[in-house]
Design an enzyme around this catalytic site. Sequence first.
Site, PDB file in Angstrom:
ATOM      1  CG  ASN A   1      66.962 -30.463 -27.704  1.00 15.68           C
ATOM      2  OD1 ASN A   1      65.997 -30.327 -27.290  1.00 15.68           O
ATOM      3  ND2 ASN A   1      68.243 -29.441 -28.038  1.00 15.68           N
TER       4      ASN A   1
ATOM      5  CE  LYS B   1      66.660 -26.564 -29.846  1.00 19.98           C
ATOM      6  NZ  LYS B   1      67.101 -25.395 -30.017  1.00 19.98           N
TER       7      LYS B   1
ATOM      8  CG  HIS C   1      71.519 -26.738 -26.566  1.00 17.05           C
ATOM      9  ND1 HIS C   1      71.305 -25.333 -26.711  1.00 17.05           N
ATOM     10  CD2 HIS C   1      70.939 -27.820 -27.440  1.00 17.05           C
ATOM     11  CE1 HIS C   1      70.634 -25.252 -27.725  1.00 17.05           C
ATOM     12  NE2 HIS C   1      70.476 -26.798 -28.560  1.00 17.05           N
TER      13      HIS C   1
ATOM     14  CD  GLU D   1      68.234 -23.535 -27.859  1.00 21.07           C
ATOM     15  OE1 GLU D   1      67.794 -23.954 -27.520  1.00 21.07           O
ATOM     16  OE2 GLU D   1      68.739 -23.161 -29.337  1.00 21.07           O
TER      17      GLU D   1
ATOM     18  CD  GLU E   1      73.491 -28.704 -31.272  1.00 24.85           C
ATOM     19  OE1 GLU E   1      72.772 -29.028 -32.087  1.00 24.85           O
ATOM     20  OE2 GLU E   1      73.543 -27.793 -30.150  1.00 24.85           O
TER      21      GLU E   1
ATOM     22  N   GLY F   1      69.312 -22.944 -35.266  1.00 25.21           N
ATOM     23  CA  GLY F   1      68.054 -22.223 -36.163  1.00 25.21           C
ATOM     24  C   GLY F   1      67.842 -21.604 -36.621  1.00 25.21           C
TER      25      GLY F   1
ATOM     26  CB  SER G   1      69.952 -24.989 -39.652  1.00 24.58           C
ATOM     27  OG  SER G   1      69.860 -23.591 -39.347  1.00 24.58           O
TER      28      SER G   1
HETATM   29  P1  PGA Z   1      68.288 -26.646 -34.731  1.00 26.57           P
HETATM   30  O1  PGA Z   1      68.755 -26.959 -33.534  1.00 26.57           O
HETATM   31  O2  PGA Z   1      67.973 -27.567 -35.962  1.00 26.57           O
HETATM   32  O3  PGA Z   1      66.590 -26.328 -34.682  1.00 26.57           O
HETATM   33  O4  PGA Z   1      68.967 -25.878 -35.493  1.00 26.57           O
HETATM   34  C1  PGA Z   1      69.729 -27.834 -33.311  1.00 26.57           C
HETATM   35  C2  PGA Z   1      69.424 -28.050 -31.905  1.00 26.57           C
HETATM   36  O5  PGA Z   1      70.085 -26.623 -30.948  1.00 26.57           O
HETATM   37  O6  PGA Z   1      70.323 -28.734 -30.704  1.00 26.57           O
END
Ligand code: PGA
Length: 265
Positions: free
Chosen positions: A17, A19, A108, A110, A180, A186, A224
Site C-alpha cells: 500500500n 498510499k 483502511h 486512514e 491492521e 506507521g 509496521s
Molecule cells: P505501515 O502501513 O506498514 O506503514 O504501518 C500499513 C498500512 O497502512 O496498510
Amino acid sequence: MTSSYTSATSKNWVIANWKMQPTTQAEVKDLVANLSQKLADNPDNLPNITLAPSFLHLSNVKEALKNSPFQLSAQNLCGQNASHGAFTGEISAKQLTDMGVTSVIIGHSERRQYFAETNEILSQKLECALSQGLSVIFCVGETLEQYESKKTQTVIAEQLMALQTFLTDEYADNIIIAYEPVWAIGTGKVPTVDEVTNVHQFIADTLAKNNPNFAKIPILYGGSVKADNAKDFAQSPVVSGVLVGGASLNADSFWQIIEAFSATN
Ligand code: PGA
C-alpha cells in the site's frame, strides 16, 4: 501471469500500500525497476504480490510490470456508481477493471479517520467493487484506546458488519481481510504474533458464522510490517500474508518481506 514464474501456495499474499507515495514519477520508475530486477533474480515460489500505487501511477506501474505476476490494486474507488456518471474527482470500479486493476483496498483506517468513511459508505464501495468483479482487501482494526480497554473484538465485529450482505458464495473468493491495528500503522509498534493470531481466529469465526465458506478466506496482518518481523507473522498458520505500507516503498525491504512469505520459508 506468465509461465516463467511460479507462485507459492495460494494462501500467501503480500500487498504493498504505497498510499500518497512516492511523490514523483521518477521515484515510482526506480522502485518498479528495482522490483522487476528482484523478480528476475528470484522468479520462483513467490506469494501473490499486489501493488497498490496512487491512481496517478497505476498506468505507469502497469506498463512497467506487464508480463510479470504482480497484480494491481487501487487504494480507493467511487461508492456512488460502479460504472460512470457526474461524480467529480472520483474513479469507478469499471474504470479500474478496464485499467487492469484486480483489487481495491476498502475500509483502511486512514480513510475511516480522515475521510469519515462509515460502514454505510464502505458498504456502497463494496457493492461497486464486487459487482464489477474487483476483489476487495477489507481493512479492520482498533485504535490504541480501544486496544487498551480490551474492545478489539467488539470494534472488529462492528466493522465486519459492513461486509455482511456480501458474505455470499458468489464473493467467497473475492474478499480478503486485512487486520491492521490503528496503533501499529506507521508507528513501529506491533502486536505479538499470538495477539494477531487470536484476532485472525476471531475474524474467521465471525465470518464463518455468516457463511461457512468464509472460514478459510485470507486474513492478512498489516501495521509496521518490516523485513525483520515479517518472518514472525509468516509463522502463524492463520496469517495468510501482509499489507505493507512504509516498508513497501523500498525494494530491498519489500523483497525481504516477500521472501518471508514465499513457499520455501
Ligand atoms: P505501515 O502501513 O506498514 O506503514 O504501518 C500499513 C498500512 O497502512 O496498510
